[in-house]
Enzyme design. Structure first.
Site, PDB file in Angstrom:
ATOM      1  N   PRO A   1      59.491   3.165 -15.043  1.00  0.00           N
ATOM      2  CA  PRO A   1      59.585   2.665 -16.420  1.00  0.00           C
ATOM      3  C   PRO A   1      60.523   1.471 -16.554  1.00  0.00           C
ATOM      4  O   PRO A   1      60.561   0.818 -17.598  1.00  0.00           O
ATOM      5  CB  PRO A   1      60.094   3.868 -17.222  1.00  0.00           C
ATOM      6  CG  PRO A   1      60.520   4.889 -16.240  1.00  0.00           C
ATOM      7  CD  PRO A   1      59.942   4.556 -14.904  1.00  0.00           C
TER       8      PRO A   1
ATOM      9  N   GLU B   1      64.398  11.462 -11.052  1.00  0.00           N
ATOM     10  CA  GLU B   1      65.181  10.466 -11.795  1.00  0.00           C
ATOM     11  C   GLU B   1      64.986   9.062 -11.226  1.00  0.00           C
ATOM     12  O   GLU B   1      65.559   8.106 -11.723  1.00  0.00           O
ATOM     13  CB  GLU B   1      66.670  10.828 -11.755  1.00  0.00           C
ATOM     14  CG  GLU B   1      67.020  12.075 -12.552  1.00  0.00           C
ATOM     15  CD  GLU B   1      66.554  11.993 -14.011  1.00  0.00           C
ATOM     16  OE1 GLU B   1      66.978  11.057 -14.701  1.00  0.00           O
ATOM     17  OE2 GLU B   1      65.753  12.849 -14.418  1.00  0.00           O
TER      18      GLU B   1
ATOM     19  N   ARG C   1      38.642  -2.715 -10.779  1.00  0.00           N
ATOM     20  CA  ARG C   1      37.587  -3.279 -11.632  1.00  0.00           C
ATOM     21  C   ARG C   1      37.432  -4.788 -11.450  1.00  0.00           C
ATOM     22  O   ARG C   1      36.416  -5.361 -11.820  1.00  0.00           O
ATOM     23  CB  ARG C   1      37.891  -3.008 -13.111  1.00  0.00           C
ATOM     24  CG  ARG C   1      37.945  -1.553 -13.459  1.00  0.00           C
ATOM     25  CD  ARG C   1      38.306  -1.343 -14.902  1.00  0.00           C
ATOM     26  NE  ARG C   1      37.165  -1.525 -15.787  1.00  0.00           N
ATOM     27  CZ  ARG C   1      36.914  -2.588 -16.507  1.00  0.00           C
ATOM     28  NH1 ARG C   1      37.749  -3.607 -16.475  1.00  0.00           N
ATOM     29  NH2 ARG C   1      35.854  -2.665 -17.259  1.00  0.00           N
TER      30      ARG C   1
ATOM     31  N   ASP D   1      35.712  -7.995 -20.911  1.00  0.00           N
ATOM     32  CA  ASP D   1      36.590  -6.904 -21.335  1.00  0.00           C
ATOM     33  C   ASP D   1      37.592  -7.369 -22.374  1.00  0.00           C
ATOM     34  O   ASP D   1      37.993  -8.526 -22.383  1.00  0.00           O
ATOM     35  CB  ASP D   1      37.449  -6.413 -20.155  1.00  0.00           C
ATOM     36  CG  ASP D   1      36.659  -5.598 -19.179  1.00  0.00           C
ATOM     37  OD1 ASP D   1      35.596  -5.106 -19.549  1.00  0.00           O
ATOM     38  OD2 ASP D   1      37.144  -5.458 -18.040  1.00  0.00           O
TER      39      ASP D   1
HETATM   40  N1  ADE Z   1      57.083   6.645 -14.022  1.00  0.00           N
HETATM   41  C1  ADE Z   1      57.551   7.277 -15.104  1.00  0.00           C
HETATM   42  N2  ADE Z   1      57.275   6.614 -16.225  1.00  0.00           N
HETATM   43  C2  ADE Z   1      56.588   5.497 -15.847  1.00  0.00           C
HETATM   44  C3  ADE Z   1      56.030   4.408 -16.555  1.00  0.00           C
HETATM   45  N3  ADE Z   1      56.110   4.292 -17.878  1.00  0.00           N
HETATM   46  N4  ADE Z   1      55.412   3.458 -15.846  1.00  0.00           N
HETATM   47  C4  ADE Z   1      55.344   3.528 -14.511  1.00  0.00           C
HETATM   48  N5  ADE Z   1      55.846   4.534 -13.794  1.00  0.00           N
HETATM   49  C5  ADE Z   1      56.463   5.523 -14.458  1.00  0.00           C
END
Ligand code: ADE
Length: 252
Positions: free
Chosen positions: A87, A114, A152, A167
């Protein structure tokens, strides 16, 4: 194109890779996906792949040695992008999918817990990519989404050669409305222009529908979209109608 996926949970990929378009692409030799279980690269008796962080703080981190060993032994010194799903990464989008599709080989490292020991980033990761501003239980789902969106773009993966350029997002706009049979259902009629066989008129109507939908739902995309003078004018009309209270319908 060949994908090397590094994960602690290879079985999660089964359904995605054994159905529909991705299944067909593999059967036709257009796409190869190798799943590597990081646990197989842990050398201790219990094959430990995670540990608590130094300094405390709770949670577990993926250890550096099994990951680096896995990536180095699979890639064998060949240079290929190594994506870490996290993330904290750069937001994945259609352009990134198209760019990654130009490589013959791509590795995806699925983060868990984590996160990973920071040295993984330093030693093997070339790109950190996020699906969006939310946290998944692990990077496997993110890897599947990326794999699918990248595949794709590969030549001949999609049945209809011009599906991908049309797309949503490929043109910089959202796709407009689509209809199929029947021509009328519960009083809702298909726009007449789509039934009349005038291809030029249909193309203009579709572009207009895409423009209207993008303006209503994702006006931010219009900043970077390639628009003709006439389209800019049409957008101006939409905005003027809107401010006069004549709200454009989202559905065409
Ligand atoms: N792992 C946990 N959350 C994630 C996300 N939003 N994007 C990519 N990998 C992740």
């Amino acid at each position: 194109m060949r994908f090397e996926i590094f994960t602690l949970f290879p079985a999660m990929f089964e359904g995605v890779l054994t159905e529909s378009i991705l299944k067909r692409a593999q059967a036709r030799g257009l796409l190869h996906v190798a799943l590597h279980n990081i646990r197989d690269y842990a050398t201790d008796k219990h094959q430990v792949t995670d540990e608590p962080p130094y300094g405390g703080g709770g949670g577990m981190l993926m250890k550096v040695e099994p990951i680096v060993r896995a990536v180095e032994s699979v890639l064998g010194g060949e240079s290929a992008p190594v994506i870490l799903t996290t993330p904290q990464g750069q937001r994945f989008d259609q352009r990134m999918a198209a760019d990654f599709a130009t490589y013959p080989r791509l590795a995806i490292l699925c983060g868990r817990y984590e996160g990973v020991d920071e040295r993984v980033r330093r030693l093997v990761v070339t790109h950190e990519v996020s699906l969006g501003d939310y946290v998944l239980t692990g990077g496997e789902l993110a890897a599947m989404v990326m794999l699918d969106a990248i595949a794709r773009h590969l030549p001949n993966v999609l049945g209809n050669a011009d599906s991908a350029p049309n797309d949503s997002h490929s043109s910089g706009l959202l796709e407009g409305a689509h209809y199929t049979r029947p021509p009328e259902f519960r009083g809702l009629r298909v726009p007449a222009v789509l039934l009349e066989g005038d291809h030029g008129a249909v193309a203009r109507w579709r572009r207009q529908s895409a423009l209207r939908r993008t303006w209503l739902r994702r006006p931010d995309l219009l900043l970077n979209a390639a628009l003709s003078e006439a389209e800019r004018y049409a957008l101006g009309q939409l905005a003027a109608d809107w401010s006069r209270g004549e709200r454009a319908e989202d559905a065409d």
